[in-house]
Design a protein around this motif. Structure first.
Motif: not given
Length: 93
Positions: A81, A53-54, A49-50, A46-47, A26, A21-22
Motif C-alpha cells: 500500500c 472496506r474503506a 475503489l474499496y 474511496l467508495r 492509511r 482500509y479494513e
C-alpha cells in the motif's frame, strides 16, 4: 485552453487524506486545484475503489513540512500500500 502544469502547481493545495482500509489506518497525499470539495471527492473515490472496506476519517491541508516531504518523495511508503511505511531493509516484517 488547458492549464499549464506550472499554473496548476501555483494554485494547487496538498491535502492529507486519512482513512481506514479494513480497519487499518492509511494515509494519502493528494494535490487538488482551487474550488474542489476534497472531502466529497475522496469519499466518492474511496467508495468506488474499496466499497465498504474503506472509511474516510479526515481530510485536511498538509502542513508545510508534510508538503515538502511529499514533494521530495519522502512520504512513508509500503510495498503493498503506497500510503503506509517502507519495508525494513533488515528482512524483519
Amino acid at each position: 485552453m488547458p492549464t499549464m502544469p506550472s499554473e496548476f502547481f501555483r494554485t494547487s493545495t496538498t491535502w492529507v487524506v486519512d482513512f481506514r482500509y479494513e480497519g487499518r489506518p492509511r494515509r494519502w497525499f493528494k494535490v487538488f486545484g482551487p474550488g474542489v470539495d476534497v472531502r466529497a471527492l475522496m469519499s466518492t473515490e474511496l467508495r468506488e475503489l474499496y466499497g465498504d472496506r474503506a472509511h474516510l476519517v479526515e481530510v485536511r491541508r498538509a502542513t508545510d513540512e508534510q508538503e515538502a516531504q511529499y514533494l521530495r518523495g519522502e512520504a512513508p511508503v509500503n510495498a503493498i500500500c503506497p500510503t503506509g511505511r517502507r519495508p525494513s531493509d533488515d528482512g524483519a516484517p
